[in-house]
Design an enzyme around this catalytic site. Structure first.
Site, mmCIF file in Angstrom:
data_model
loop_
_atom_site.group_PDB
_atom_site.id
_atom_site.type_symbol
_atom_site.label_atom_id
_atom_site.label_comp_id
_atom_site.label_asym_id
_atom_site.label_seq_id
_atom_site.Cartn_x
_atom_site.Cartn_y
_atom_site.Cartn_z
ATOM 1 N N LYS A 139 7.163 9.495 123.029
ATOM 2 C CA LYS A 139 6.649 10.467 123.998
ATOM 3 C C LYS A 139 6.316 11.789 123.293
ATOM 4 C CE LYS A 139 8.085 12.513 128.441
ATOM 5 N NZ LYS A 139 9.187 12.513 129.450
ATOM 6 N N SER B 93 7.975 12.462 134.076
ATOM 7 C CA SER B 93 7.008 12.916 133.101
ATOM 8 C C SER B 93 6.638 11.857 132.059
ATOM 9 C CB SER B 93 7.538 14.155 132.381
ATOM 10 O OG SER B 93 8.709 13.877 131.637
ATOM 11 N N SER C 111 12.551 11.808 134.884
ATOM 12 C CA SER C 111 11.341 11.481 134.132
ATOM 13 C C SER C 111 11.342 10.125 133.459
ATOM 14 C CB SER C 111 11.080 12.562 133.085
ATOM 15 O OG SER C 111 10.735 13.775 133.699
#
Length: 462
Positions: free
Chosen positions: A74, A149, A173
């Protein structure tokens, strides 16, 4: 849309692919090239990738239970040589000089990193959308959000581009995009995995690292492999969980948020269907109402604003040209709201820390808590976009993200699992199980039981 096809990856999950690699049925370089081709196939529509690395021409040496399995990191976590952009247009990122501590733990499992996935600015939003860039799209229905997220990671895994991907969770997230994309998403106990250096310096460390995957055994295998690299002696070991337990559990469930946010009918149906399954499997299930301070939502919002304020104040450490005026509407709104309310910070922090006591009381006589992941089903793109006026956007977020943040504040583990219930548009709906600190093994065993009873729906089966 999906990328499943008859190539080296086939329909394997991460564990199955690692086994095929060990048996010599496929080669690591072949797997990496086919994964790269899959990513490129879906990327034009999904827009899940921030940085793409060319697949290695030859198999790099790797060891570990997941050796040779392709994955992504990520883009809020440093990977040496790649810039870390945090989803923000407020600065020009520099290439990282070294791997982040968690990146080293991830690599210790043997995975092959093919690049970095997109996230909303600084991971604040429950959808991966932007003011001036295309959104990440949900592969189940590309007109809808992939969650946030870790939306880029979830979109790639659900679409079959890679079997597993790095995610992290500061308020939902991991679990939110897992629910939106029909995946398994475990937020571990605070301190279970190597943490983020910045978050450990915060007054309440709410961020945990992890992965999203298509199967329970992939998440279990990752956690066991990561624990081999580094085990927190303050927590009970998890070990490799390989299936359900014979133990019958006492499960408490709630349908609406303890802070008064009601759930939509589809979400409630996902929980009640799961209750019926648990009872059929022999578990004892009863309704509960955790006595969470009614000010929790406002307090978490204040803390959220503190994080945005700190980013605005220290942003030049990310890039010399950092300009907080270029932060998106959500980040600016959080920061400005905090600036008007900063004097409440000490009181807010005291109340947030006390949440642990009230939450622990909810577990008296129980082993796990079942709830929705989110208060309503996955919204269409635009509903939670940062271009929405801040007061309206905040109201929409609070009506959506009503369950996940408590486990971040308390530090307890929780897992999002796909339910058999789907929306009218065919989108997945997740349910969430939370446990006591250190109880990841219990959560994984229960997840295995539910997956075995009714295998999770996969995009290529639709």
């Amino acid at each position: 849309m999906h990328a499943f096809r008859d190539d080296a990856l086939g329909e394997h999950d991460a564990v199955g692919l690692a086994e095929a690699l060990r048996r010599g049925e496929v080669g690591a370089a072949e797997v990496a090239r086919d994964a790269a081709a899959r990513v490129r196939e879906v990327e034009e529509r999904l827009r899940a990738v921030h940085t793409f690395l060319d697949a290695p021409a030859a198999a790099p040496p790797a060891s570990g239970p997941l050796a040779g399995v392709p994955t992504f990191v990520k883009d809020n976590t440093d990977y040496q040589g790649l810039a870390t952009g945090h989803g923000s247009a407020a600065f020009t990122p520099r290439p990282a000089r070294r791997h982040a501590p968690f990146t080293r733990q991830l690599l210790s499992t043997g995975v092959t990193v093919l690049g970095k996935t997109r996230l909303p600015e600084f991971g604040f939003s429950p959808t991966t959308e932007y003011e001036d860039a295309p959104p990440v799209r949900n592969p189940w229905n590309t007109g809808h959000s992939a969650g946030g997220s870790s939306g880029g990671a979830a979109a790639l895994v659900a679409a079959g581009a890679v079997p597993i991907a790095h995610a992290n969770d500061g308020g939902g997230s991991i679990r939110i995009p897992a629910a939106a994309c029909g995946l398994v998403g475990l937020k571990p106990t605070r301190g279970r995995l190597v943490g983020n250096e910045q978050s450990r310096r915060l007054p309440v460390d709410i961020v945990c690292e992890g992965v999203v995957s298509r199967s329970v055994r992939d998440t279990a295998a990752f956690l066991a492999a990561a624990e081999t690299y580094r085990r927190n002696p303050a927590l009970p070991p998890v070990g490799l969980v390989e299936g359900p337990s014979e133990r019958r559990l006492r499960v408490g469930f709630l349908l609406d948020s303890p802070n008064g946010v009601p759930c939509d009918p589809t979400t409630r149906a996902a929980v009640t269907e799961t209750v019926a399954t648990l009872e059929r499997l022999g578990h004892t299930v009863e309704p509960v109402t955790p006595a969470i301070d009614p000010r929790f939502t406002d307090d978490f919002l204040t803390y959220w604003g503190l994080l945005s304020f700190l980013l605005g104040a220290t942003g030049r450490t990310l890039g010399a040209d950092f300009d907080r005026r270029r932060m998106d509407g959500l980040s600016r709104g959080l920061r400005e709201t905090y600036v008007g309310n900063w004097r409440s910070t000490p009181t807010v922090l005291r109340r947030l820390r006390r949440t642990e006591v009230a939450y622990a009381a909810a577990f008296r006589g129980l082993d796990v808590l079942l709830s929705p992941v989110l208060a309503h089903t996955t919204p269409p793109l635009g509903h939670l976009a940062p271009s929405v006026p801040y007061p309206d956007l905040l109201a929409r977020i609070l009506a959506y993200v009503a369950f996940t943040p408590v486990d971040n504040v308390v530090g307890t583990p929780s897992i999002s699992l796909p339910s058999p219930v789907t929306t009218g548009e065919g989108l997945p709906v997740g349910v969430m199980f939370a446990g006591r600190p250190g109880s990841e093994r219990t959560l994984l065993e229960l997840a295995f039981a539910l997956e075995a009873d009714r295998p999770f729906r996969r995009l290529h089966d639709v």
